[in-house]
Design an enzyme around this catalytic site. Structure first.
Site, PDB file in Angstrom:
ATOM      1  N   GLY A  46      20.725 -25.791   7.207  1.00 48.06           N
ATOM      2  CA  GLY A  46      21.137 -24.530   7.832  1.00 48.06           C
ATOM      3  C   GLY A  46      22.595 -24.707   8.183  1.00 48.06           C
ATOM      4  O   GLY A  46      23.339 -25.295   7.415  1.00 48.06           O
ATOM      5  N   CYS A  76      20.370 -32.360   5.441  1.00 46.78           N
ATOM      6  CA  CYS A  76      21.625 -31.612   5.385  1.00 46.78           C
ATOM      7  C   CYS A  76      22.147 -31.298   6.789  1.00 46.78           C
ATOM      8  O   CYS A  76      22.600 -32.205   7.475  1.00 46.78           O
ATOM      9  CB  CYS A  76      21.465 -30.392   4.494  1.00 46.78           C
ATOM     10  N   ARG A 103      31.244 -32.833   7.391  1.00 47.43           N
ATOM     11  CA  ARG A 103      30.607 -31.574   6.964  1.00 47.43           C
ATOM     12  C   ARG A 103      31.324 -30.994   5.746  1.00 47.43           C
ATOM     13  O   ARG A 103      32.523 -31.168   5.581  1.00 47.43           O
ATOM     14  CB  ARG A 103      30.646 -30.544   8.095  1.00 47.43           C
ATOM     15  N   ILE A 134      23.568 -28.594  -1.054  1.00 44.14           N
ATOM     16  CA  ILE A 134      24.064 -27.251  -0.729  1.00 44.14           C
ATOM     17  C   ILE A 134      25.055 -27.374   0.427  1.00 44.14           C
ATOM     18  O   ILE A 134      24.671 -27.733   1.538  1.00 44.14           O
ATOM     19  CB  ILE A 134      22.910 -26.300  -0.327  1.00 44.14           C
ATOM     20  N   ARG A 135      26.316 -27.104   0.131  1.00 45.87           N
ATOM     21  CA  ARG A 135      27.379 -27.288   1.141  1.00 45.87           C
ATOM     22  C   ARG A 135      27.131 -28.594   1.909  1.00 45.87           C
ATOM     23  O   ARG A 135      27.113 -28.629   3.137  1.00 45.87           O
ATOM     24  CB  ARG A 135      27.471 -26.079   2.082  1.00 45.87           C
ATOM     25  N   HIS A 170      18.536 -31.796  -0.127  1.00 42.27           N
ATOM     26  CA  HIS A 170      17.390 -30.985   0.311  1.00 42.27           C
ATOM     27  C   HIS A 170      16.116 -31.391  -0.435  1.00 42.27           C
ATOM     28  O   HIS A 170      15.750 -30.734  -1.421  1.00 42.27           O
ATOM     29  CB  HIS A 170      17.669 -29.508   0.035  1.00 42.27           C
ATOM     30  N   GLU A 172      13.168 -30.848   0.209  1.00 39.56           N
ATOM     31  CA  GLU A 172      12.148 -29.780   0.262  1.00 39.56           C
ATOM     32  C   GLU A 172      12.317 -28.784  -0.883  1.00 39.56           C
ATOM     33  O   GLU A 172      11.434 -27.966  -1.125  1.00 39.56           O
ATOM     34  CB  GLU A 172      12.191 -29.073   1.626  1.00 39.56           C
TER      35      GLU A 172
HETATM   36  N1  GLN Z   1      27.338 -26.952   5.737  1.00 43.44           N
HETATM   37  C1  GLN Z   1      26.279 -27.016   6.688  1.00 43.44           C
HETATM   38  C2  GLN Z   1      26.758 -27.610   8.005  1.00 43.44           C
HETATM   39  O1  GLN Z   1      27.854 -28.059   8.074  1.00 43.44           O
HETATM   40  C3  GLN Z   1      25.099 -27.777   6.143  1.00 43.44           C
HETATM   41  C4  GLN Z   1      24.574 -27.116   4.899  1.00 43.44           C
HETATM   42  C5  GLN Z   1      23.098 -27.202   4.697  1.00 43.44           C
HETATM   43  O2  GLN Z   1      22.333 -27.557   5.609  1.00 43.44           O
HETATM   44  N2  GLN Z   1      22.650 -26.820   3.540  1.00 43.44           N
HETATM   45  O3  GLN Z   1      26.062 -27.623   8.963  1.00 43.44           O
END
Ligand code: GLN
Length: 193
Positions: A46, A76, A103, A134-135, A170, A172
């Site tokens: 998230g 993440c 991050r 993801i990011r 991830h 999941e």
């Molecule tokens: N970029 C988010 C953060 O810095 C983490 C991304 C993710 O949980 N998919 O918190």
């Protein structure tokens, strides 16, 4: 054995489904009092800064206490919360795992990707594991008490210290259930090595 999934924001439902598939009883944790009723916790992906806002100071302290005592898996944004030091920008961490984490470390172009990394299993060497990023954050320092349990290229991407486990990807979102199974095993044996 009751597993909580922190359900303030983010992709908590994919974790719930995965844990249920593996036979666990799952509670979606929306209030910090619920931490008293679970044996292990998953902190999903998230936005870690949003988690911090939604938790507030009291929720953060309660969570900090929980992760010292009971098995926790952070993926993440969840991995970011479990870290000792957080950069880009700086924010507080629960300090459950002695790592520094950065991050959004892969830049905008490669916001998301699916890569093949390696999972280490005790006595059985490394085996390939699909990893959805993801990011994603990057683990930039691994403290002496931290075990690296998965790598991607040269980077550590899943780590464990005591009862806390973190993955920058991830699990999941992939079919492979090994990361969740390893976590459930940790809860089952009440391990805190
Ligand atoms: N970029 C988010 C953060 O810095 C983490 C991304 C993710 O949980 N998919 O918190």
């Amino acid at each position: 054995m009751r597993i909580g999934v922190l359900a303030l924001q983010g992709d908590f439902d994919a974790h719930r489904r995965r844990l249920e598939e593996l036979g666990a009883e799952v509670a979606l944790v929306k209030k910090s009092e619920q931490l008293d009723e679970i044996d292990g916790l998953v902190i999903p992906g998230g936005e870690s800064s949003t988690f911090l806002k939604l938790l507030g100071d009291q929720g953060f302290e309660k969570l900090k206490e929980f992760v010292r005592l009971k098995p926790t898996l952070g993926t993440c944004a969840g991995a970011i919360l479990l870290a000792a030091e957080v950069e880009n920008p700086k924010q507080v961490g629960l300090g459950a795992i002695d790592i520094d984490i950065r991050r959004n470390a892969y830049g905008r172009q490669i916001d998301s990707s699916i890569r093949e990394g390696k999972l280490r299993s005790a006595g059985r060497g490394d085996s390939p594991l699909e990893m959805v990023f993801i990011r994603a954050p990057k683990i930039e320092r691994v403290g002496p008490g931290v075990e690296v349990i998965a790598t991607e290229g040269k980077d550590p991407v899943a780590v464990r210290q005591g009862k806390a486990m973190a993955a920058t990807f991830h699990p999941e979102l992939s079919e492979d259930t090994r990361v969740h199974r390893a976590f459930l095993e940790m809860v089952r044996v009440g391990d805190g090595k």
